[in-house]
Structures are given as C-alpha cells and as structure tokens.
Design a protein around this motif. Sequence first.
Motif, PDB file in Angstrom:
ATOM      1  N   PHE A 118     -39.599  -3.233  -8.093  1.00 29.39           N
ATOM      2  CA  PHE A 118     -40.027  -4.422  -8.810  1.00 29.39           C
ATOM      3  C   PHE A 118     -41.464  -4.236  -9.290  1.00 29.39           C
ATOM      4  CE2 PHE A 118     -36.168  -6.276  -7.676  1.00 29.39           C
ATOM      5  CZ  PHE A 118     -36.015  -7.459  -8.389  1.00 29.39           C
ATOM      6  N   ASP A 120     -43.585  -3.772 -12.761  1.00 26.74           N
ATOM      7  CA  ASP A 120     -43.558  -3.900 -14.213  1.00 26.74           C
ATOM      8  C   ASP A 120     -44.090  -2.601 -14.811  1.00 26.74           C
ATOM      9  OD1 ASP A 120     -44.213  -4.431 -16.928  1.00 26.74           O
ATOM     10  OD2 ASP A 120     -44.375  -6.573 -16.500  1.00 26.74           O
ATOM     11  N   ARG A 127     -44.397  -6.879  -9.283  1.00 25.70           N
ATOM     12  CA  ARG A 127     -43.929  -8.234  -9.581  1.00 25.70           C
ATOM     13  C   ARG A 127     -43.980  -9.144  -8.349  1.00 25.70           C
ATOM     14  NH1 ARG A 127     -41.637  -8.623 -14.535  1.00 25.70           N
ATOM     15  NH2 ARG A 127     -40.831  -6.750 -15.542  1.00 25.70           N
ATOM     16  N   THR A 147     -41.270 -14.600 -12.940  1.00 22.50           N
ATOM     17  CA  THR A 147     -39.987 -14.180 -13.488  1.00 22.50           C
ATOM     18  C   THR A 147     -38.864 -14.327 -12.470  1.00 22.50           C
ATOM     19  OG1 THR A 147     -40.249 -11.866 -12.794  1.00 22.50           O
ATOM     20  CG2 THR A 147     -41.094 -12.467 -14.992  1.00 22.50           C
ATOM     21  N   SER A 149     -35.388 -11.990 -11.977  1.00 21.63           N
ATOM     22  CA  SER A 149     -34.651 -10.820 -12.442  1.00 21.63           C
ATOM     23  C   SER A 149     -33.178 -10.952 -12.113  1.00 21.63           C
ATOM     24  CB  SER A 149     -35.215  -9.544 -11.805  1.00 21.63           C
ATOM     25  OG  SER A 149     -36.528  -9.292 -12.270  1.00 21.63           O
ATOM     26  N   ILE A 158     -31.190  -3.777 -12.820  1.00 22.18           N
ATOM     27  CA  ILE A 158     -31.767  -5.016 -13.338  1.00 22.18           C
ATOM     28  C   ILE A 158     -31.379  -5.130 -14.805  1.00 22.18           C
ATOM     29  CG2 ILE A 158     -33.880  -6.298 -13.834  1.00 22.18           C
ATOM     30  CD1 ILE A 158     -35.173  -4.956 -11.427  1.00 22.18           C
ATOM     31  N   THR A 161     -34.704  -9.872 -17.269  1.00 26.75           N
ATOM     32  CA  THR A 161     -35.788 -10.569 -16.579  1.00 26.75           C
ATOM     33  C   THR A 161     -36.100 -11.835 -17.351  1.00 26.75           C
ATOM     34  OG1 THR A 161     -36.716  -8.501 -15.714  1.00 26.75           O
ATOM     35  CG2 THR A 161     -38.159 -10.409 -15.764  1.00 26.75           C
ATOM     36  N   THR A 163     -38.310 -15.300 -17.869  1.00 30.66           N
ATOM     37  CA  THR A 163     -39.606 -15.923 -17.597  1.00 30.66           C
ATOM     38  C   THR A 163     -39.405 -17.370 -17.168  1.00 30.66           C
ATOM     39  OG1 THR A 163     -40.725 -14.516 -19.222  1.00 30.66           O
ATOM     40  CG2 THR A 163     -41.850 -16.543 -18.575  1.00 30.66           C
TER      41      THR A 163
END
Length: 355
Positions: A118, A120, A127, A147, A149, A158, A161, A163
């Motif tokens: 996780f 970014d 994350r 976020t 996921s 994943i 994602t 927001t």
Amino acid sequence: MKTNFYNFRALFLALVAAVAFSSCSKDDGPGQLPEIRSGFYILNEGNLNANNASLSFYNFENESVVADFFAQKNGRGLGDTGNDIQIYGSKMYIVVNASNTVEVVNAKTVKSIKQISFVDQQKQIGRQPRYIVFNKNKAFVSAYDGTVSVIDTASLVIEKTITVGRSPEAMAIANNKLYVANSGGLDYPNYDKTVSVIDLSSLSEIKKIEVAVNPGNVTAGVNGKIYVKSTGNYGDVKPTLSIIDSKTDAVTSSKEFSGSSMTVVGNKAYFLKSGGVMEYDLLTDAVVKENIITDGTAIKIPYGFSYDNVTGEFFVCDAVSYSGSGIVYCFGKDGKKKYEVKAGALPGAVVFLNK
C-alpha cells in the motif's frame, strides 16, 4: 435390485462431489457449511515504530496458545502496527498500518499467499491502510491517505482506488452501499466529520453525509440502519452516536454517547468502556448493562472486543499496559470468565477459525 441400489449410490456420491466442487468457486467468499470452531487468532497491534506486530493462535482442542504464529510459519515478522484482521473464504487478511501492507495468508496454515503493498508509487509515500471489509468477490481497504482500495479476492490485485474523505477508518455495508467513516485524525485538531457513501455497483463515491466530529467506527445494524461512533475533539466536543437510514442516507438521530469502539450483534451493540464492555439496545436506544462482565473480572485497558456468533461467547482484549504482553478474556453468556489467553503487545482483535 442390488445393481440398481449401487448405481443410485454412485449417482448420489457423484452429485455430492459435484456440489462440493462447485462450492470452490473463483468468488472466494464464505461457504454455507455449519461452523465448527477449531480456535481463534489474536492480532497483536504492537507498538508504533517498534515493528513488533504479531499473530497468536489459540487451539480449542488442546487449549494451547502459540505466540508469533505468523513469524513461525513465514520466517519473517508481521510488521509495524497490525490494525485489522478478517477471514474471508479460505484466506485471512491482515492489515498492517505503519508497514503499508495487507498480508494475505491461508487461513488454516497462515502461510503467506501474497503481501499487497500500500505504497503510492507515484508519490512514493505509504497509504497507511486501516480497515478491511468484503462484498462478493471484492475486498475494500480504507487508508489514511484518503482512499479506499478495491482488491479482487481471487487475483489479489488492487483494481481501483477510490478517493473519500480525510483519514478514513472503519467501514460498513448496507443496501449495496459502502459507508466509510472519515475521521480526519491526521489533521488534528481539524477533524473531518463526514461519512463517504460508495455505490458498490459503480465503485464510486456518490455523496458525503455530515455527522459529528471525528467519526471512527461505523457499523451496519438492524433495519438498514448505519451506526456511526464519533470520538469528538477530546475537549469541548463530546463523543457522539449517530444513526443513518441507509435507504435515504439521512441522519435520523445523533446524541452524546460515551464508550469507544462498537460491535453490533443482532439488536444489541457493545461498546468498550473503562473497566469493561457496555451493552446497548438498538431497538430502544437505551443502555441495557453498564458492564456485561458480572464476576468482577477487571479489564485494565480495554483494547478490543469480539463476539462468537456460534458459541455466544464474548472476547475482550486487554492491553494491560502499552509495553508488555496483553490478555484476551473469554466470557460466557452469563458474563462470567471462562478462561484467559496470554497475548502479545496490544491485542486488538480476535477472529475465529473453523475446522
């Protein structure tokens, strides 16, 4: 007649085998077989930046506990700050917050299947995953970068994602919608006060619902209601319990309410409080018992609560201190202690393993 009997028996066994085979589908969800417990796992959060999160296992058959079970099975530690753990189908998912990973293991052997990162990759920052819930063949993981996921439970990739609000925490599902508590905790003292609503068909946020300051726990309850526990600002804004109607997404009730965390069992909710666990009736919106523990067992630092819907037993995690080993207590329906299990540092969650 004898030949016909054996032909019928063979056909019956073939049908049984076909049903058993069809139950092992790509949608790795819970099965329909009767639940018979073999034991339970304890996720020990560990201390922040100490890299000492761990997994313990209590075996019902021989009444023994194995510490550092994940490390024994995989030759490496679990990581830094274990925040959530859930079993879905044949897999167990362990959310490790500060290590920015979700460990996916075989639920029975605890052998690692995949460690999902996780981080970014564009921003090269973690994350900080927090909680995980499931719907059909998807897993949803909230993360402090704002976020949620979406993970395919077959490929463990994943896929998307989404927001949401600031510093999202717990999530709940009702009426084909995912409700996400946006705490804003990383922006102290400028907390968030919204719950994001994600449509599970389009996998997109469709609205935000305003609730009390610093929502952290959200749980689906009876009659399509969503219960949101907000902590407040630890000062003049007190903890609050809000109720959302998942059909209209309107806040139908909001009142000052003490107690941390929240677990819904049928028409009752259970809240951790100083010294024990409070029982609350969701139908009457009233406290039933200030403490479900009836034998005087003292919980020093209530840190987690789980309910076994098969046995009707309650499990209370006691951190004892914020540095040493913790304890998990098992209580019967009468509120009396049945046994206790030594745990690792800061035990926060218990999940039950079927045979």
